[in-house]
Design a protein around this motif. Structure first.
Motif, short mmCIF file in Angstrom:
data_model
loop_
_atom_site.label_atom_id
_atom_site.label_comp_id
_atom_site.label_asym_id
_atom_site.label_seq_id
_atom_site.Cartn_x
_atom_site.Cartn_y
_atom_site.Cartn_z
N ARG A 1 -1.27 -11.40 0.86
CA ARG A 1 -1.08 -10.95 -0.55
C ARG A 1 -2.15 -10.24 -1.16
NH1 ARG A 1 2.93 -14.30 -2.29
NH2 ARG A 1 2.41 -13.66 -4.46
N ARG A 2 -3.40 -10.43 -0.76
CA ARG A 2 -4.45 -9.50 -1.54
C ARG A 2 -4.35 -8.02 -0.96
NH1 ARG A 2 -10.02 -11.46 -0.38
NH2 ARG A 2 -10.62 -10.09 -2.27
N GLU A 3 -3.86 -8.11 0.32
CA GLU A 3 -3.72 -6.61 0.94
C GLU A 3 -2.59 -5.89 0.35
OE1 GLU A 3 -4.59 -9.00 2.57
OE2 GLU A 3 -6.06 -8.97 3.90
N ALA A 4 -1.54 -6.54 0.01
CA ALA A 4 -0.13 -6.18 -0.57
C ALA A 4 -0.47 -5.68 -1.82
CB ALA A 4 0.93 -7.24 -0.75
N ALA A 5 -1.44 -6.52 -2.75
CA ALA A 5 -1.78 -6.09 -4.03
C ALA A 5 -2.53 -4.73 -4.14
CB ALA A 5 -2.61 -7.18 -4.70
N ALA A 6 -3.55 -4.69 -3.22
CA ALA A 6 -4.24 -3.45 -2.87
C ALA A 6 -3.61 -2.23 -2.77
CB ALA A 6 -5.39 -3.61 -1.84
N VAL A 7 -2.61 -2.42 -1.98
CA VAL A 7 -1.56 -1.18 -1.64
C VAL A 7 -0.92 -0.69 -2.81
CG1 VAL A 7 0.36 -0.39 -0.29
CG2 VAL A 7 -1.52 -1.73 0.81
N ARG A 8 -0.40 -1.66 -3.53
CA ARG A 8 0.28 -1.40 -4.87
C ARG A 8 -0.71 -0.80 -5.72
NH1 ARG A 8 4.30 -2.10 -8.22
NH2 ARG A 8 5.71 -3.08 -6.62
N GLY A 9 -1.85 -1.26 -5.83
CA GLY A 9 -2.77 -0.78 -6.95
C GLY A 9 -3.30 0.71 -6.51
N TYR A 10 -3.54 1.08 -5.32
CA TYR A 10 -3.82 2.21 -4.85
C TYR A 10 -2.49 3.19 -5.01
CZ TYR A 10 -5.98 5.56 -1.52
OH TYR A 10 -6.76 6.80 -1.01
N ARG B 1 9.09 4.46 -1.61
CA ARG B 1 9.68 3.47 -0.81
C ARG B 1 9.00 3.14 0.53
NH1 ARG B 1 15.53 6.25 -0.07
NH2 ARG B 1 13.98 7.91 0.16
N ALA B 2 8.22 4.01 0.94
CA ALA B 2 7.23 3.45 1.95
C ALA B 2 6.33 2.59 1.75
CB ALA B 2 6.68 5.02 2.62
N MET B 3 5.76 2.91 0.50
CA MET B 3 4.75 1.71 -0.05
C MET B 3 5.19 0.41 -0.07
SD MET B 3 1.73 3.14 0.56
CE MET B 3 2.43 4.02 1.65
N GLN B 4 6.55 0.44 -1.03
CA GLN B 4 7.30 -0.83 -1.21
C GLN B 4 7.60 -1.62 0.40
OE1 GLN B 4 7.85 -1.94 -4.40
NE2 GLN B 4 8.10 -3.96 -3.06
N GLU B 5 7.94 -0.77 1.05
CA GLU B 5 8.18 -1.32 2.44
C GLU B 5 6.97 -2.11 2.92
OE1 GLU B 5 10.88 0.61 5.72
OE2 GLU B 5 8.72 1.10 6.36
N THR B 6 5.76 -1.19 2.97
CA THR B 6 4.46 -1.90 3.35
C THR B 6 4.02 -3.07 2.76
OG1 THR B 6 3.93 0.61 3.85
CG2 THR B 6 2.05 -1.19 3.61
N ILE B 7 4.26 -3.14 1.44
CA ILE B 7 4.02 -4.25 0.84
C ILE B 7 4.69 -5.51 1.30
CG2 ILE B 7 4.21 -5.20 -1.43
CD1 ILE B 7 3.35 -2.59 -2.82
N GLU B 8 6.18 -5.25 1.31
CA GLU B 8 7.06 -6.21 1.91
C GLU B 8 6.66 -6.80 3.22
OE1 GLU B 8 10.80 -4.51 1.73
OE2 GLU B 8 11.15 -4.40 -0.37
N ARG B 9 6.27 -5.81 4.09
CA ARG B 9 5.69 -6.20 5.51
C ARG B 9 4.26 -7.25 5.52
NH1 ARG B 9 9.64 -4.13 5.74
NH2 ARG B 9 10.22 -6.16 5.40
N LEU B 10 3.43 -6.64 4.54
CA LEU B 10 2.03 -7.60 4.24
C LEU B 10 2.56 -8.74 3.55
CD1 LEU B 10 0.00 -4.70 2.85
CD2 LEU B 10 -0.39 -5.77 4.88
N LEU B 11 3.45 -9.01 2.91
CA LEU B 11 3.67 -10.22 2.40
C LEU B 11 4.30 -11.16 3.38
CD1 LEU B 11 5.02 -9.31 -1.35
CD2 LEU B 11 2.88 -10.20 -0.64
N GLU B 12 5.06 -10.50 4.05
CA GLU B 12 5.75 -11.63 5.17
C GLU B 12 4.69 -12.07 6.08
OE1 GLU B 12 8.50 -9.11 7.44
OE2 GLU B 12 9.76 -9.08 5.89
N ASN B 13 3.46 -11.35 6.45
CA ASN B 13 2.44 -11.87 6.95
C ASN B 13 1.43 -12.42 6.45
OD1 ASN B 13 3.73 -10.30 9.02
ND2 ASN B 13 2.27 -8.36 9.22
#
Length: 379
Positions: free
Chosen positions: A283-292, A268-280
């Motif tokens: 998109r590439r950083e959000a995808a990197a966080v998901r992959g990692y 859940r913490a990573m899902q939250e991180t991805i949501e904040r990155l997408l808000e900003n």
């Protein structure tokens, strides 16, 4: 009044947008012990003058002293020591020097080859003919694995620690002669051949269940280095161009551009991180966080699978910051370990990457850090 309400709404949104990361931060922060002396153990600079370690100027690694401490104080059980991210072979070298068996996996075939070459017997000769002017010439003329390792190590010296080609450097032949002299000197006191590194994927370890007596490793840091770029000169010599995709598929997705488009349910913490990155708009950083996050979930699962009951796992890990979005990748891995039945014994903060960082919910400031944590598989 409207401006005041707007600022207040922004602060509320920021707090609400950090709930899961704040909970993860509070779960482990109080257990973390700052130990400044470890700052020199989590970087590769400490191994440059040492025999066998000095062959490859490999930036993505830790100091040999960390391995020695692990072997001495880690309370290992019977069985080989494993490094799922072998790199230049620091764990293999020190474990062999201690007379113990070591296994490793490494995604890049050229790097695995050099790691194994250190444990080979001394060669009869490391001399190259005069016509070996370029490294391509030397690679074509090399007739032993020891000579091939020398060419690869010379190739690694053609780029900086970030993988950029060096504009001012010695000639290919000079680099090769320098490397051969270093290797010949080190082989005067050869290492026992008690280890081996497989070309493989840390997310699918090629070892049997409960076969390993201890693990010491450092996974790639999220978006910290482009490992492919750093090792490209060696890979170019060792592998045909069509092998690039295969070696890339074996690597943990740890940088921008190597993300994921899956719909796997995340921490859940990573899902939250991805949501904040997408808000900003990142998109590439959000995808990197998901992959990692997906990949490190599998890495930890595999480590827990191959560890014998009672065996230790020590990892060097780090968090990240994308813009103003804090990514607690280090604590994420701790949570994964706990979920896999590994008991967290010690969390050491070796260093932080900034004096101050942004707020995280009700926490005034956070900053990415580099940790050395120890866990143990329950008996």
């Amino acid at each position: 009044m409207g401006r005041h309400n707007t600022k207040r709404n922004v602060r509320v949104h920021q707090r609400e947008g950090a709930v899961e990361r704040e909970a993860l931060e509070r779960r482990y922060f109080s257990r973390m012990e700052p130990v400044p002396e470890f700052a020199m153990l989590v970087v590769a600079t400490g191994r440059k003058p040492e025999p066998f370690h000095r062959w490859l100027p490999y930036r993505q690694g830790f100091a040999p002293e960390l391995v020695r401490r692990f072997l001495k104080d880690g309370e290992l059980v019977d069985g080989p020591v494993l490094d799922p991210f072998t790199g230049s072979g620091t764990v293999l070298i020190e474990t062999a020097r201690a007379g113990r068996e070591a296994w490793g996996t490494e995604a890049l075939a050229s790097v695995a080859f050099v790691a194994n070459a250190r444990l080979l017997p001394p060669p009869e000769s490391l001399e190259f003919p005069p016509e070996a002017v370029t490294l391509d010439d030397a690679w074509r003329l090399a007739d032993t694995d020891q000579k091939r390792a020398a060419v690869l190590c010379a190739a690694s010296r053609t780029v900086s620690g970030d993988g950029a080609p060096l504009k001012q450097r010695p000639s290919d032949r000079t680099l090769l002669d320098e490397v051969c002299a270093i290797m010949a000197s080190d082989w005067l006191r050869p290492l026992p051949g008690t280890g081996h590194c497989e070309v493989g994927d840390a997310r699918a370890l090629p070892f049997e269940d409960e076969s390993v007596g201890g693990i010491l490793t450092s996974p790639p840091y999220l978006s910290r280095y482009d490992y492919t770029r750093v090792n490209r000169p060696m890979e170019r010599l060792f592998n045909p161009p069509e092998a690039d995709a295969e070696s890339g598929a074996r690597q943990v997705r740890a940088r921008r551009g190597a993300g994921s488009h899956s719909r796997e349910i995340l921490h859940r913490a990573m899902q939250e991180t991805i949501e904040r990155l997408l808000e900003n708009g990142k998109r590439r950083e959000a995808a990197a966080v998901r992959g990692y996050a997906e990949d490190m979930r599998r890495v930890v699962t595999e480590c827990a699978r191959v560890l014998k009951p009672g065996a230790p796992l020590t990892m060097v890990v780090a968090g990240a910051m994308f813009g103003k979005v804090y990514v607690p990748a280090d604590y994420l891995i701790l949570d994964y370990c706990a979920e896999e039945g590994l008991e967290i014994e010690e969390i050491i903060c070796a260093r932080t990457f900034a004096d101050r960082g942004p707020a995280l919910g009700s926490i005034p400031t956070v900053a990415p850090r580099e940790l050395v944590f120890s866990a143990r598989k329950r008996t």
